[in-house]
Design a protein around this motif. Structure first.
Motif, PDB file in Angstrom:
ATOM      1  N   VAL A 197       0.851  -1.189   0.000  1.00  0.00           N
ATOM      2  CA  VAL A 197       0.000   0.000   0.000  1.00  0.00           C
ATOM      3  C   VAL A 197       0.887   1.240   0.000  1.00  0.00           C
ATOM      4  N   TYR A 198       0.951   1.912  -1.144  1.00  0.00           N
ATOM      5  CA  TYR A 198       1.783   3.098  -1.285  1.00  0.00           C
ATOM      6  C   TYR A 198       0.943   4.347  -1.539  1.00  0.00           C
ATOM      7  N   ASN A 199      -0.352   4.282  -1.210  1.00  0.00           N
ATOM      8  CA  ASN A 199      -1.223   5.429  -1.449  1.00  0.00           C
ATOM      9  C   ASN A 199      -1.734   6.090  -0.173  1.00  0.00           C
ATOM     10  N   HIS A 200      -1.556   5.431   0.987  1.00  0.00           N
ATOM     11  CA  HIS A 200      -1.975   6.022   2.254  1.00  0.00           C
ATOM     12  C   HIS A 200      -1.396   5.223   3.411  1.00  0.00           C
ATOM     13  N   PHE A 201      -1.490   5.774   4.601  1.00  0.00           N
ATOM     14  CA  PHE A 201      -1.174   5.071   5.836  1.00  0.00           C
ATOM     15  C   PHE A 201      -2.462   4.929   6.643  1.00  0.00           C
ATOM     16  N   GLY A 202      -2.490   3.948   7.529  1.00  0.00           N
ATOM     17  CA  GLY A 202      -3.628   3.809   8.415  1.00  0.00           C
ATOM     18  C   GLY A 202      -3.706   4.955   9.409  1.00  0.00           C
ATOM     19  N   PRO A 203      -4.860   5.114  10.079  1.00  0.00           N
ATOM     20  CA  PRO A 203      -5.054   6.266  10.956  1.00  0.00           C
ATOM     21  C   PRO A 203      -4.468   6.119  12.352  1.00  0.00           C
ATOM     22  N   GLU A 204      -4.187   4.902  12.806  1.00  0.00           N
ATOM     23  CA  GLU A 204      -3.691   4.717  14.172  1.00  0.00           C
ATOM     24  C   GLU A 204      -2.227   4.278  14.156  1.00  0.00           C
ATOM     25  N   GLY A 205      -1.390   4.972  14.942  1.00  0.00           N
ATOM     26  CA  GLY A 205       0.037   4.660  14.970  1.00  0.00           C
ATOM     27  C   GLY A 205       0.789   5.270  13.812  1.00  0.00           C
ATOM     28  N   ASN A 206       0.155   6.191  13.134  1.00  0.00           N
ATOM     29  CA  ASN A 206       0.739   6.826  11.953  1.00  0.00           C
ATOM     30  C   ASN A 206       1.551   8.051  12.388  1.00  0.00           C
ATOM     31  N   TYR A 207       2.809   7.807  12.727  1.00  0.00           N
ATOM     32  CA  TYR A 207       3.670   8.888  13.228  1.00  0.00           C
ATOM     33  C   TYR A 207       4.615   9.450  12.164  1.00  0.00           C
ATOM     34  N   ILE A 208       4.525   8.946  10.955  1.00  0.00           N
ATOM     35  CA  ILE A 208       5.536   9.299   9.960  1.00  0.00           C
ATOM     36  C   ILE A 208       5.526  10.789   9.639  1.00  0.00           C
ATOM     37  N   SER A 209       4.371  11.431   9.729  1.00  0.00           N
ATOM     38  CA  SER A 209       4.318  12.862   9.415  1.00  0.00           C
ATOM     39  C   SER A 209       5.033  13.710  10.468  1.00  0.00           C
ATOM     40  N   GLN A 210       5.335  13.126  11.625  1.00  0.00           N
ATOM     41  CA  GLN A 210       6.106  13.850  12.645  1.00  0.00           C
ATOM     42  C   GLN A 210       7.555  14.062  12.200  1.00  0.00           C
ATOM     43  N   TYR A 211       7.996  13.246  11.255  1.00  0.00           N
ATOM     44  CA  TYR A 211       9.393  13.305  10.819  1.00  0.00           C
ATOM     45  C   TYR A 211       9.622  14.272   9.654  1.00  0.00           C
ATOM     46  N   GLY A 212       8.615  14.434   8.808  1.00  0.00           N
ATOM     47  CA  GLY A 212       8.835  15.282   7.648  1.00  0.00           C
ATOM     48  C   GLY A 212       7.616  15.319   6.746  1.00  0.00           C
ATOM     49  N   PRO A 213       7.725  15.996   5.598  1.00  0.00           N
ATOM     50  CA  PRO A 213       6.587  16.187   4.690  1.00  0.00           C
ATOM     51  C   PRO A 213       6.316  14.952   3.817  1.00  0.00           C
ATOM     52  N   TYR A 214       5.884  13.890   4.467  1.00  0.00           N
ATOM     53  CA  TYR A 214       5.535  12.675   3.727  1.00  0.00           C
ATOM     54  C   TYR A 214       4.193  12.806   3.020  1.00  0.00           C
ATOM     55  N   PHE A 215       3.408  13.821   3.397  1.00  0.00           N
ATOM     56  CA  PHE A 215       2.108  14.062   2.781  1.00  0.00           C
ATOM     57  C   PHE A 215       2.084  15.452   2.160  1.00  0.00           C
ATOM     58  N   THR A 216       1.159  15.649   1.230  1.00  0.00           N
ATOM     59  CA  THR A 216       0.999  16.950   0.597  1.00  0.00           C
ATOM     60  C   THR A 216      -0.475  17.312   0.561  1.00  0.00           C
ATOM     61  N   ASP A 217      -0.751  18.573   0.738  1.00  0.00           N
ATOM     62  CA  ASP A 217      -2.124  19.059   0.630  1.00  0.00           C
ATOM     63  C   ASP A 217      -2.478  19.471  -0.802  1.00  0.00           C
ATOM     64  N   LYS A 218      -1.541  19.273  -1.727  1.00  0.00           N
ATOM     65  CA  LYS A 218      -1.848  19.555  -3.136  1.00  0.00           C
ATOM     66  C   LYS A 218      -2.978  18.675  -3.645  1.00  0.00           C
ATOM     67  N   TYR A 219      -3.017  17.430  -3.159  1.00  0.00           N
ATOM     68  CA  TYR A 219      -4.025  16.468  -3.607  1.00  0.00           C
ATOM     69  C   TYR A 219      -4.647  15.806  -2.377  1.00  0.00           C
ATOM     70  N   HIS A 220      -5.858  15.327  -2.566  1.00  0.00           N
ATOM     71  CA  HIS A 220      -6.519  14.602  -1.499  1.00  0.00           C
ATOM     72  C   HIS A 220      -7.055  13.276  -2.034  1.00  0.00           C
ATOM     73  N   THR A 221      -7.011  12.286  -1.191  1.00  0.00           N
ATOM     74  CA  THR A 221      -7.471  10.943  -1.517  1.00  0.00           C
ATOM     75  C   THR A 221      -8.633  10.592  -0.588  1.00  0.00           C
ATOM     76  N   PRO A 222      -9.261   9.438  -0.774  1.00  0.00           N
ATOM     77  CA  PRO A 222     -10.332   9.046   0.161  1.00  0.00           C
ATOM     78  C   PRO A 222      -9.862   8.934   1.600  1.00  0.00           C
ATOM     79  N   TRP A 223      -8.546   8.885   1.816  1.00  0.00           N
ATOM     80  CA  TRP A 223      -8.003   8.727   3.171  1.00  0.00           C
ATOM     81  C   TRP A 223      -7.447  10.039   3.731  1.00  0.00           C
ATOM     82  N   GLY A 224      -7.560  11.136   2.980  1.00  0.00           N
ATOM     83  CA  GLY A 224      -7.030  12.414   3.434  1.00  0.00           C
ATOM     84  C   GLY A 224      -5.964  12.937   2.490  1.00  0.00           C
TER      85      GLY A 224
END
Length: 605
Positions: A197-224
Motif C-alpha cells: 500500500v503506497y497510497n496512504h497510511f492507516g489512521p492509528e500509529g501513523n507517526y511518519i508525518s512527525q518526521y517530515g513532509p511525507y504528505f501533501t495538501d496539493k491532492y486529497h485521496t479518500p483517506w485524506g
C-alpha cells in the motif's frame, strides 16, 4: 548517496541507523535498555544517521525529535509491542535461505490465489499457511498473493491500515515467520506475491508525518492528504517507498508486488513514481537473476501502466481488471446498484472476455464521464481477472461470497468463464470449494473514537449498495466478525463442495495445459443472446477450433452442429461427474448440442 533507512546491523558488529527528518533541529537515538541517548548527524538532504557498537539483534529503540518527542522508526523492521511502542533491530541475514536456484516465473504462467493471512488458517500465521500448500498444489495453483502484512494496530485487520511498511505484522509471525513461508513456497515451486500500500497510511500509529513532509495538501485521496510523490521534498518520500519495494523483493525473496489503488498514487512529475519503481525493479532483476512482477490495482483502464517504456508506458507487468469481474457478477446476480449500473448486459460480458476492458474510451453512466483507453495490441497475459477478491466480497455491506449469492451451477459457470478466458486468473481463498463463511471488514483499533468513526463510516460507505436489517450490520471491531470470516476447512465433508473443488482442479489443469489458448488469439468471435442470456465464444487456427457456449439463462440452449466430425467435449459443467444432471453423451445427440440452464459447454472440432 542513496542512504539506507532504518536500522542495519553490519558484519563488523556495528549497527547503522538512518532516518529522514529534514526540519528537525536534533534527532537522538533512544535505546530501551540504555539511559543515555545517542546523537545522530544530519546531512544536506535531511537524513540523520549514526553507527553504533554493542547493538545486538532484538535491541529496542526509538527516535527523539528536538529533545522532546519520541517516536518509533518509520522504517522499523519489527514492532513487537504494537504500533505505538518500541521498534526492534532485526538482522537482514538471520534466515538461512534454501531457494538459491529459484528464478521465478512470468506473470503469463501464474495462476494466482489471493489470501488473507489472519483468516486463511485457524491460527492465522505465516507459518501455518505452509501446512495448506498441499491443498493449493492439489488445486493446481502455482502463485500465492498475500493481502498486506505491514504492521497495523491490534491483531485483526485487512492490512490496509498498515503504518510501518517495512515491518511484517508481528501477530502473524513477523520477519522470521514470513521468510519461512516464502522459502517453503519456493521449495514447493510456488511463486509468492505481496500486496503493498503506497497510497496512504492507516489512521492509528501513523507517526511518519512527525518526521517530515511525507504528505501533501496539493491532492486529497479518500483517506485524506495524498502521499507526497511530486511536491517539495518528495525525493526522499519516493526513496522511502522504492526502498520498501526492493526490500520485499530482495531481502524477503518475494516474486512480485500487487500495488494497491495506484490511481491514488498522484504524481505529475516527468518520471512517474510507478515507472521509477519499475525501472528499479528491472535493475534488481539484473542483479539477482530472478524475475519479478509488478501488478497494479487500477480502475482507470489505462494501458499506460503496462505499456513498454519506449511507448511512454510505466513498464508494469500487469494490472487487475475490474470490468471483467463486474460484467460477470452482474450477469450472474442481476445486481445493478452502485458501479454495477454500468454492467449487466451480455454484450459487455463478451467484450470483457475478448479484451478485458469494457470501458475503453466509452461513456460510464455511473461515473458520468468517458473512461479508459483501447487495449488493442496489449497481451491478455498483462491482465489479471477474478470472479471474487477481497474488495468485491468484503466491501459488500454483509460480506457475502458468491456461493451465498448464486446457485451451485452458477458457481461452476462463473469459474469456467474466468478460467477459460485468455487472462491471468486469480482466485480468492475458499472460492474453490464454495466457502459460505462471509469475508467481512474487521479492525482492532485501540482508540474508541476511531472505532466509532470506522463503525459509522462503514455503514454510510456502501449504503447505496445494500441495506441491512436492524442489528444485522457486522461490527468491524467485534472479534466475532473476524472469527466468522475464517475459512471452514471441513469442505470435503460436503458433497457439493467436493464437486466444485474437483471442477476447479480440472479447469486449472486445462488452463495450464493450454487447452483454452485459442481464446487468446486474434480473430476470436463472440455472439450473444440477451433475452436468453447466452454468450458464445469461438476461435480457430490451423490446428482446429474451440467453442464455448456459456448459458446464464433459465432454459436449455440447443444448437445444430454440422460436419462429418462430431464435436469433442472439452468440459461441460452440467456433467454428472461435476455434480450436474446430464452425461456427456446426452450433450450431443442427433446433430444437436444441448447446454442446460446455468451451464457451460466448451468443445473442440
Amino acid at each position: 548517496m542513496n542512504k539506507k533507512i532504518g536500522a542495519t546491523l553490519k558484519k563488523d558488529g556495528k549497527c547503522d541507523f538512518c532516518v529522514w527528518a529534514p526540519f528537525a533541529e536534533s534527532v537522538e537515538l533512544i535505546f530501551k535498555n540504555r539511559t543515555e541517548p545517542q546523537d545522530l548527524s544530519k546531512d544536506e538532504k535531511g537524513y540523520w544517521s549514526g553507527s553504533f557498537s554493542e547493538v545486538s539483534p532484538g535491541t529496542l529503540y526509538k527516535y527523539r525529535l528536538n529533545k522532546k518527542d519520541e517516536f518509533p522508526d518509520p522504517a522499523s523492521r519489527s514492532q513487537p509491542d504494537g504500533v505505538h511502542s518500541w521498534s526492534q533491530v532485526i538482522p537482514v541475514d538471520a534466515h538461512d535461505w534454501h531457494d538459491k536456484n529459484w528464478k521465478g516465473r512470468e506473470l503469463a504462467e501464474m495462476s494466482i490465489y489471493e489470501l488473507h493471512v489472519g483468516t486463511f488458517t485457524p491460527q492465522g500465521t505465516f507459518e501455518t499457511i505452509i501446512d495448506k500448500l498441499d491443498h493449493l498444489e492439489e488445486l493446481g495453483i502455482n502463485t500465492i498473493e498475500l493481502m498486506p502484512v505491514a504492521q497495523f494496530p491490534g491483531e485483526r485487520n485487512w492490512g490496509y491500515d498498515g503504518v510501518y511498511p517495512f515491518a511484517p505484522q508481528d501477530s502473524y509471525g513477523g520477519v522470521s515467520g514470513l521468510k519461512k513461508l516464502v522459502d517453503a513456497c519456493h521449495a514447493r515451486n510456488f511463486s509468492i506475491l505481496l500486496d503493498v500500500v503506497y497510497n496512504h497510511f492507516g489512521p492509528e500509529g501513523n507517526y511518519i508525518s512527525q518526521y517530515g513532509p511525507y504528505f501533501t495538501d496539493k491532492y486529497h485521496t479518500p483517506w485524506g492528504s495524498a502521499i507526497n510523490f511530486d511536491d517539495e521534498y518528495s525525493d526522499a518520500v519516493r526513496k522511502h517507498f522504492i526502498q520498501n519495494a526492493l526490500m520485499w523483493l530482495e531481502e524477503f525473496h518475494f516474486d512480485g508486488l500487487r500495488l494497491d489503488a495506484i490511481h491514488e498514487i498522484i504524481d505529475r512529475g516527468a518520471n512517474h513514481f510507478l515507472r521509477e519503481l519499475s525501472e528499479k525493479t528491472d535493475a534488481l532483476e539484473q542483479k539477482t537473476g530472478r524475475r519479478y512482477v509488478l501488478i497494479a490495482e487500477s480502475d482507470l483502464n489505462d494501458t499506460r501502466l503496462i505499456k513498454d517504456y519506449e511507448l511512454g508506458g510505466y513498464g508494469l507487468e500487469g494490472q487487475w481488471v475490474d470490468d471483467f469481474h463486474h460484467s460477470l457478477h452482474t450477469v450472474l446476480t442481476g445486481e445493478k446498484a452502485g458501479y454495477y449500473a454500468d454492467f449487466g448486459e451480455m454484450e459487455l460480458l463478451a467484450k470483457a472476455f475478448k479484451q478485458a476492458f469494457v470501458y475503453d474510451g466509452t461513456y460510464s453512466v455511473f461515473r458520468k464521464r468517458t473512461v479508459g483507453n483501447n487495449p488493442a495490441g496489449i497481451s491478455p497475459d498483462n491482465f489479471v481477472v477474478c470472479i471474487q477478491n477481497h474488495d468485491q466480497v468484503g466491501n459488500r455491506l454483509l460480506g457475502e461470497r458468491l456461493a451465498e449469492l448464486v446457485s451451485f451451477e452458477k458457481q461452476k459457470l462463473a469459474a469456467a468463464t474466468m478460467l477459460s478466458s485468455p487472462f491471468v486468473p486469480m482466485l480468492f481463498m475458499g472460492e474453490e470449494f464454495g466457502e459460505k463463511n462471509r469475508f467481512q471488514y474487521f479492525v482492532s483499533h485501540g482508540d474508541p473514537d476511531l472505532v466509532k468513526a470506522v463503525q459509522e463510516g462503514r455503514k454510510k460507505e456502501f449504503e447505496y449498495f445494500f441495506h441491512s436489517r436492524e442489528g444485522e450490520f457486522p461490527d468491524p471491531q467485534a472479534e466475532e466478525t473476524f472469527d466468522h470470516s475464517k475459512l471452514n476447512w471441513n469442505f470435503k465433508n460436503d458433497e457439493g463442495k467436493r464437486y466444485l473443488f474437483e471442477f476447479y482442479k480440472i479447469l486449472l489443469k486445462l488452463k495450464k495445459e493450454g487447452v483454452f489458448k485459442l481464446f487468446s488469439i486474434k480473430g476470436v468471435q463472440t455472439f450473444t443472446e440477451e433475452d436468453h442470456k447466452i454468450l458464445k465464444v469461438s476461435a480457430k487456427d490451423h490446428t482446429g477450433s474451440l467453442t464455448g457456449i456459456f448459458n446464464f439463462g433459465n432454459s436449455i440452449f440447443t444448437e445444430d452442429y454440422s460436419g462429418e466430425k462430431t464435436p469433442e467435449v472439452v468440459i461441460s459443467s452440467a456433467d454428472k461427474k461435476w455434480g450436474g444432471k446430464i452425461t456427456e453423451q446426452e450433450l450431443l445427440q442427433e446433430g444437436k448440442l444441448k447446454v442446460p440452464a446455468e451451464a457451460v459447454l466448451i468443445y473442440s472440432s
